[in-house]
Design an enzyme around this catalytic site. Structure first.
Site, mmCIF file in Angstrom:
data_model
loop_
_atom_site.group_PDB
_atom_site.id
_atom_site.type_symbol
_atom_site.label_atom_id
_atom_site.label_comp_id
_atom_site.label_asym_id
_atom_site.label_seq_id
_atom_site.Cartn_x
_atom_site.Cartn_y
_atom_site.Cartn_z
ATOM 1 C CB SER A 144 135.714 -52.852 -38.563
ATOM 2 O OG SER A 144 134.916 -51.766 -38.191
ATOM 3 C CG HIS A 191 132.375 -50.955 -42.351
ATOM 4 N ND1 HIS A 191 133.674 -50.474 -42.375
ATOM 5 C CD2 HIS A 191 132.203 -51.489 -41.120
ATOM 6 C CE1 HIS A 191 134.244 -50.700 -41.207
ATOM 7 N NE2 HIS A 191 133.378 -51.310 -40.433
ATOM 8 C CG ASP A 235 133.752 -48.363 -45.193
ATOM 9 O OD1 ASP A 235 133.079 -47.782 -44.314
ATOM 10 O OD2 ASP A 235 134.731 -49.083 -44.936
#
Length: 404
Positions: free
Chosen positions: A189, A373, A343
């Site tokens: 991320s 995610h 995502d």
């Protein structure tokens, strides 16, 4: 008195749960998703957590960031008999070193891990299970970097701490039984953002060895276009819904949250900049199979100089590594990119893959068809919160590392 406090907390909990249940009823989970109920439960718990954090802050009990950090840290796992775990400081940056106890011939590979959390959450403790897993399964020395967090330490402190720790480790790798030519940077991320930025920052340095590889796990790589196919298709799919992505980014940079809607429309990017980014940042560069769930090319957005000044850091390569110049991209190391179908950040990874390959960089893509995610973060935990996509992703990452 204690009874009153207990009743108050129960009522508060139920209130927050109800508010956030009705505030986010539009969250959409794909009909064919095999672990649909589990994902919905996880999404609901996350919304509840964010809601509780806001209420506790307004009541003056605990700040929003403190509550979320505490929840993310969770309960630490028991001691690991297979690893030597040491807390160290690299040039004032806290790190945790994981070294396998098993004997080996020659020096091991080294992996620097930069955790996610939008620069405001996450910690060495929160990613303890992930780093232990990578060290055990790949027989690697893993360094988890405990970079300082915003808002106490404003952006770009997080990048600077990670770069500092990386350079220190690269210069002292042999002290930890690591081959300096086999060092990999890795992050998920926003940690993937930092990973890409660190790799770019190192390409022209001559005082450290070249990185062996970089691993980007559902990375955020650009803040110029929030209308790519993945943003449209996954706008309301848990866990990282479209609006939340922008809100978290604005909070990270300590910017006015009222700019969310105009940022989503792209009014912070001038026609000149849009033209420059076109060769790197275009839906035309995304394979057709990733548009089959729907995509409507957006119309031109009116440019706002005022919004550009507010969002200027969004367009710097440090925050948006995809927008880095060709001369840097062409020198990057071999790359592993993990993307998830469900995502909003999926297309950032796909676009970066193409850009790297266009410059002759070897790229391994792991695309998780049922991924979302955060699935890799959950994969190192028990069966209750683990998803099959995360298990598959972790296996692919470890397989790539073993080849380095």
């Amino acid at each position: 008195m204690e009874l009153l406090v207990t009743i108050f907390l129960v009522v508060l909990t139920l209130f927050v749960a109800m508010v956030f249940y009705y505030e986010h009823p539009t969250a959409k989970i794909p009909p064919g998703f095999s672990e649909r109920k589990k994902l919905y439960a996880f999404h609901y718990i996350m919304n509840f957590g964010f809601g509780m954090a806001i209420v506790l802050e307004k009541l003056g009990i605990m700040s929003e960031v403190s509550f979320i950090r505490t929840v993310m840290d969770g309960i630490p796992p028991p001691k690991d008999k297979h690893l030597i775990i040491t807390d160290l400081v690299f040039e004032k940056v806290e790190v945790r070193l994981y070294q396998p106890k098993t004997s080996t011939t020659g020096q091991r590979r080294g992996v620097l891990y930069f955790h996610g959390g939008v620069g405001r959450f996450g910690s060495i403790r929160a990613y303890e299970r992930t780093c232990r897993y990578l060290s055990r399964k790949t027989n690697s020395v893993v360094v988890s970097v405990g970079y300082r967090l915003a808002p106490e330490y404003p952006y770009p402190t997080q990048f600077q701490d990670c770069l500092t720790a990386t350079i220190h480790f690269m210069k002292t790798a042999q002290d930890y039984g690591v081959d300096p030519s086999r060092i990999i940077v890795c992050g998920d991320s926003s940690g993937g953002t930092i990973t890409a930025a660190v790799a770019q920052a190192l390409v022209n340095r001559r005082d450290v060895p070249k990185l062996r590889a970089q691993i980007l796990i559902y990375p955020f790589l650009q803040a110029a276009d929030f209308d790519l196919p993945s943003y449209q298709q996954n706008a309301k799919i848990p866990v990282l819904i479209r609006e939340r992505t922008i809100i978290l980014g604005l909070k990270y940079l300590n910017k006015d949250l009222s700019a969310v809607n105009t940022l989503l429309k792209g009014t912070h990017v001038s026609a000149e900049r849009r033209q420059k980014y076109q060769k790197w940042l275009s839906a035309d560069n995304i394979p057709h199979e990733f548009k089959t769930r729907g995509y409507t090319p957006p119309g031109p957005a009116p440019y706002s100089e005022e919004l550009y000044k507010l969002a200027k850091p969004f367009l710097e390569p440090l925050f948006s590594p995809l927008l880095c110049e060709d001369s840097v991209i062409a020198q990057l190391p071999e790359t592993f990119i993990l993307t998830c179908e469900y995502d909003v950040l999926r297309d950032d990874g796909l676009l970066y893959k193409k850009r790297l390959e266009d410059h002759g960089i070897k790229v391994t893509l792991c695309h998780l068809e049922e991924g979302f995610h955060g699935t890799i973060f959950l994969a190192a935990y028990g069966k209750v919160v683990t998803f099959q996509s995360g298990i598959k992703g972790l296996e692919k990452i470890t397989k790539f590392l073993r080849l380095m």
